[in-house]
Design a protein around this motif. Sequence first.
Motif, PDB file in Angstrom:
ATOM      1  N   UNK A 213       0.840  -1.198   0.000  1.00 59.08           N
ATOM      2  CA  UNK A 213       0.000   0.000   0.000  1.00 59.08           C
ATOM      3  C   UNK A 213       0.874   1.246   0.000  1.00 59.08           C
ATOM      4  N   UNK A 214       0.417   2.329  -0.602  1.00 62.68           N
ATOM      5  CA  UNK A 214       1.189   3.576  -0.567  1.00 62.68           C
ATOM      6  C   UNK A 214       1.544   3.963   0.861  1.00 62.68           C
ATOM      7  N   UNK A 215       2.824   4.261   1.083  1.00 59.50           N
ATOM      8  CA  UNK A 215       3.294   4.668   2.400  1.00 59.50           C
ATOM      9  C   UNK A 215       3.620   3.527   3.332  1.00 59.50           C
ATOM     10  N   UNK A 216       3.378   2.276   2.928  1.00 57.78           N
ATOM     11  CA  UNK A 216       3.555   1.146   3.836  1.00 57.78           C
ATOM     12  C   UNK A 216       4.770   0.294   3.510  1.00 57.78           C
ATOM     13  N   UNK A 217       5.389   0.484   2.365  1.00 58.64           N
ATOM     14  CA  UNK A 217       6.570  -0.292   2.017  1.00 58.64           C
ATOM     15  C   UNK A 217       7.834   0.346   2.571  1.00 58.64           C
ATOM     16  N   UNK A 218       8.948  -0.273   2.292  1.00 57.87           N
ATOM     17  CA  UNK A 218      10.236   0.292   2.697  1.00 57.87           C
ATOM     18  C   UNK A 218      10.377   1.686   2.103  1.00 57.87           C
ATOM     19  N   UNK A 219      10.881   2.620   2.910  1.00 56.03           N
ATOM     20  CA  UNK A 219      10.992   4.024   2.482  1.00 56.03           C
ATOM     21  C   UNK A 219       9.629   4.605   2.105  1.00 56.03           C
ATOM     22  N   UNK A 220       8.575   3.984   2.624  1.00 55.26           N
ATOM     23  CA  UNK A 220       7.197   4.462   2.447  1.00 55.26           C
ATOM     24  C   UNK A 220       6.711   4.387   1.008  1.00 55.26           C
ATOM     25  N   UNK A 221       7.361   3.574   0.173  1.00 57.32           N
ATOM     26  CA  UNK A 221       6.890   3.384  -1.192  1.00 57.32           C
ATOM     27  C   UNK A 221       5.773   2.345  -1.210  1.00 57.32           C
ATOM     28  N   UNK A 222       4.942   2.386  -2.230  1.00 59.79           N
ATOM     29  CA  UNK A 222       3.867   1.416  -2.387  1.00 59.79           C
ATOM     30  C   UNK A 222       2.958   1.833  -3.525  1.00 59.79           C
ATOM     31  N   UNK A 223       2.541   0.860  -4.356  1.00 58.63           N
ATOM     32  CA  UNK A 223       1.775   1.194  -5.559  1.00 58.63           C
ATOM     33  C   UNK A 223       0.485   0.383  -5.683  1.00 58.63           C
ATOM     34  N   UNK A 224       0.176  -0.407  -4.658  1.00 59.39           N
ATOM     35  CA  UNK A 224      -1.044  -1.199  -4.757  1.00 59.39           C
ATOM     36  C   UNK A 224      -2.258  -0.276  -4.801  1.00 59.39           C
ATOM     37  N   UNK A 225      -3.183  -0.607  -5.675  1.00 52.41           N
ATOM     38  CA  UNK A 225      -4.403   0.186  -5.801  1.00 52.41           C
ATOM     39  C   UNK A 225      -5.310  -0.076  -4.609  1.00 52.41           C
ATOM     40  N   UNK A 226      -5.909   0.954  -4.048  1.00 57.38           N
ATOM     41  CA  UNK A 226      -6.735   0.777  -2.839  1.00 57.38           C
ATOM     42  C   UNK A 226      -8.066   0.107  -3.156  1.00 57.38           C
ATOM     43  N   UNK A 227      -8.729  -0.337  -2.106  1.00 51.80           N
ATOM     44  CA  UNK A 227     -10.079  -0.872  -2.249  1.00 51.80           C
ATOM     45  C   UNK A 227     -10.995   0.213  -2.814  1.00 51.80           C
ATOM     46  N   UNK A 228     -11.927  -0.237  -3.635  1.00 50.77           N
ATOM     47  CA  UNK A 228     -12.918   0.706  -4.170  1.00 50.77           C
ATOM     48  C   UNK A 228     -14.302   0.078  -4.041  1.00 50.77           C
ATOM     49  N   UNK A 229     -15.277   0.944  -3.881  1.00 46.51           N
ATOM     50  CA  UNK A 229     -16.664   0.485  -3.792  1.00 46.51           C
ATOM     51  C   UNK A 229     -17.546   1.373  -4.660  1.00 46.51           C
ATOM     52  N   UNK A 230     -18.687   0.812  -4.999  1.00 42.99           N
ATOM     53  CA  UNK A 230     -19.754   1.594  -5.628  1.00 42.99           C
ATOM     54  C   UNK A 230     -20.969   1.476  -4.734  1.00 42.99           C
ATOM     55  N   UNK A 231     -21.565   2.596  -4.421  1.00 41.47           N
ATOM     56  CA  UNK A 231     -22.758   2.570  -3.573  1.00 41.47           C
ATOM     57  C   UNK A 231     -23.919   3.241  -4.294  1.00 41.47           C
ATOM     58  N   UNK A 359     -26.441   7.026  -7.585  1.00 41.90           N
ATOM     59  CA  UNK A 359     -25.557   5.869  -7.715  1.00 41.90           C
ATOM     60  C   UNK A 359     -24.168   6.400  -8.089  1.00 41.90           C
ATOM     61  N   UNK A 360     -23.165   6.064  -7.313  1.00 39.49           N
ATOM     62  CA  UNK A 360     -21.820   6.595  -7.540  1.00 39.49           C
ATOM     63  C   UNK A 360     -21.053   5.746  -8.535  1.00 39.49           C
ATOM     64  N   UNK A 361     -19.927   6.265  -8.967  1.00 41.60           N
ATOM     65  CA  UNK A 361     -18.936   5.466  -9.682  1.00 41.60           C
ATOM     66  C   UNK A 361     -18.127   4.687  -8.647  1.00 41.60           C
ATOM     67  N   UNK A 362     -17.207   3.851  -9.083  1.00 49.49           N
ATOM     68  CA  UNK A 362     -16.306   3.179  -8.157  1.00 49.49           C
ATOM     69  C   UNK A 362     -15.391   4.232  -7.528  1.00 49.49           C
ATOM     70  N   UNK A 363     -15.311   4.256  -6.194  1.00 48.48           N
ATOM     71  CA  UNK A 363     -14.489   5.248  -5.501  1.00 48.48           C
ATOM     72  C   UNK A 363     -13.702   4.573  -4.385  1.00 48.48           C
ATOM     73  N   UNK A 364     -12.498   5.094  -4.114  1.00 46.04           N
ATOM     74  CA  UNK A 364     -11.754   4.639  -2.943  1.00 46.04           C
ATOM     75  C   UNK A 364     -12.103   5.547  -1.768  1.00 46.04           C
TER      76      UNK A 364
END
Length: 634
Positions: A213-231, A359-364
């Motif tokens: 996850x962003x900010x969670x890897x070594x030196x705070x790097x991270x590129x995993x896309x976050x969870x997203x939902x549509x409501x 109805x929203x789009x997919x959002x994190x």
Amino acid sequence: MMKFFRKNTKYLLAIVMVLLLVVWLLEDTVQSWGRGSGGADVEWGEVYGQAIPLEDIYAVRQDVEILNGLGIPWHSFFMYFAGQIREPLDLQEWYMLDREAQRRGIHVPDADVAQMRESLAGEAIDSLRKRYKVSNADIDRALKAFSRVRLAFLTDLQALKVSEADIQNYLRETAEKAKVKMAILNGAQFIDPAYEPTEEEYRQQFEKYKDKDPGMGEDRFGYRKPERVQIEYIQVKAAELAKHQNVDDEEAHKYWKENKKKFTRPPETQPSTAPAVEYENYTEARAAVLKDLAMTKAKREALRLGTEMAKALSAPWATQPATQPGYRQPPADALDHERYPKIVDAFRSRAHDALAYHRTQMVDRTGFYALGSVANAIALQGTPDMISLRDAAFLVQGLAADPKDPTLQRQARWFHNLYETLSEPFVDYEGNVYVFRTIAVEPKQPPASMAEVKDRLRADLRAQRGAQEAAKLAEQLLERAKQVGLEEAVKQMPELAQKLGTTPVVTPEPFARHQAQFGRSVPTRVQEIGFDPKGEFVETVFSMAGKTTTQPTKVALYPLESQQRYVVVELVDILPVTQAEYEAERERAEQMLSFGNRSQFAMNWFSPENIRARVGWKPAHPELDEQKTEKAGV
């Protein structure tokens, strides 16, 4: 003793209001340790090498019931002294403490007990007698047990002394100060905006951090896309409902009399610093009162409508069988995409133009903020189960949150299936009400390709390279400063000095090892260093004072690698505590030490493991005792 009780009663009684009610403690303890309703098979264990008699169990149960009925915090009065939070005492621990006090020969005169009983509210005593069918003798026995334990504790507490050596050491820690000079090399200052990483560097960076996850890897790097939902959600607009509220003058006049301070004249000029002035009479305030009362009634109506819609939409789920913790088998109409528009049509005659379907789009989680006030709408506000709609939307089937996760116990009621409407409406700060369900999810996942995050990779690789350059120059500066001092070393490195700006060497205020904060001694926070909870920078500085070295100056390198900063610090001087400072601070130091010692002593004296050790506790059911110990975190 009685003087202490009278003096501190309001504090002691206040404590119990903020702690758990002891009823569950009694039930849990009696069921777990009493093995039933108190029959002949009841066993607790041994104290002081002797089995606990059955009559003692009955007596202590009655004692604590009496103390509870009188509002006497037997299970938590130590909190007044401890200043820290821990689980309240339970029935078993209370019994051990009283046995210990008796064994020590702690004596409480009958006259003191009678005086204590007479100081309590007569209504409470009468109510207690009727409720539990107890006599004055029973009440006196419970009060004597409480007084006995308290007196045993206070006797030991009063024996604590603060020595002169303790005071001297404390003042050395909090008043002896270090004077330093620092050069702070920030990696961002050394980024080359023209540097273009190689394809191999891109690939390695991407592969290493694509699943972080962003900010969670070594030196705070991270590129995993976050969870997203549509409501999808239905909004009940309070302002629209307010237009249709009937408010007569009689009702409004009564409302004004009950809320006069709420209505004030608008200021003649804007902005105004003049104090608000109330209207003199209802006639002057009438327009404002009618508007406010209409809105108040509209908010209540919005909540009623939202509650009805939420219940109607969630009802089919309530009777469905559970498939796993937090989730149920979907009902037949779960995937009906017209379910929400249909409910809007069904309620439109009652709500006029106040209903809106979205109805929203997919959002994190971050994208939720762009949706407006719906993101911050709250359900069950002011209760332990309170939650925002933004958070509830992600407690859904298919995402990372796990209903079995013990850290999410408070949110357990909000876990839901896809397409399941939550049974409680959510309300924003304007009184608008929302009914919602999550209709699509996208779990965390790595980017589909390196190209998707190429710009972030480039920026991070440049930042990483800048940090490496800062670290290298910091090492060079350190070696030079050892010989010529920090300021001269910076002058001898003109390119570095230019990067560091107009003040390449800073001189913070002299600082001590520790400082007093909220009644505790904590590592000093040096502003230029920032967050340093363990005081490692301060320790680095003061450790230089005790080192023997042949170098002309005492300097050290303190890396803040997580922040991509590197600090070269020179110890200029240690400023000892003067006699005047010692005399001025001695009394405060003694008070601080006394408070800290009393707090720590109370926590130790009342800790479950220490209580057991003092009385030689041997449980009749060790497995239950181990479970209790694990639950308490002992």
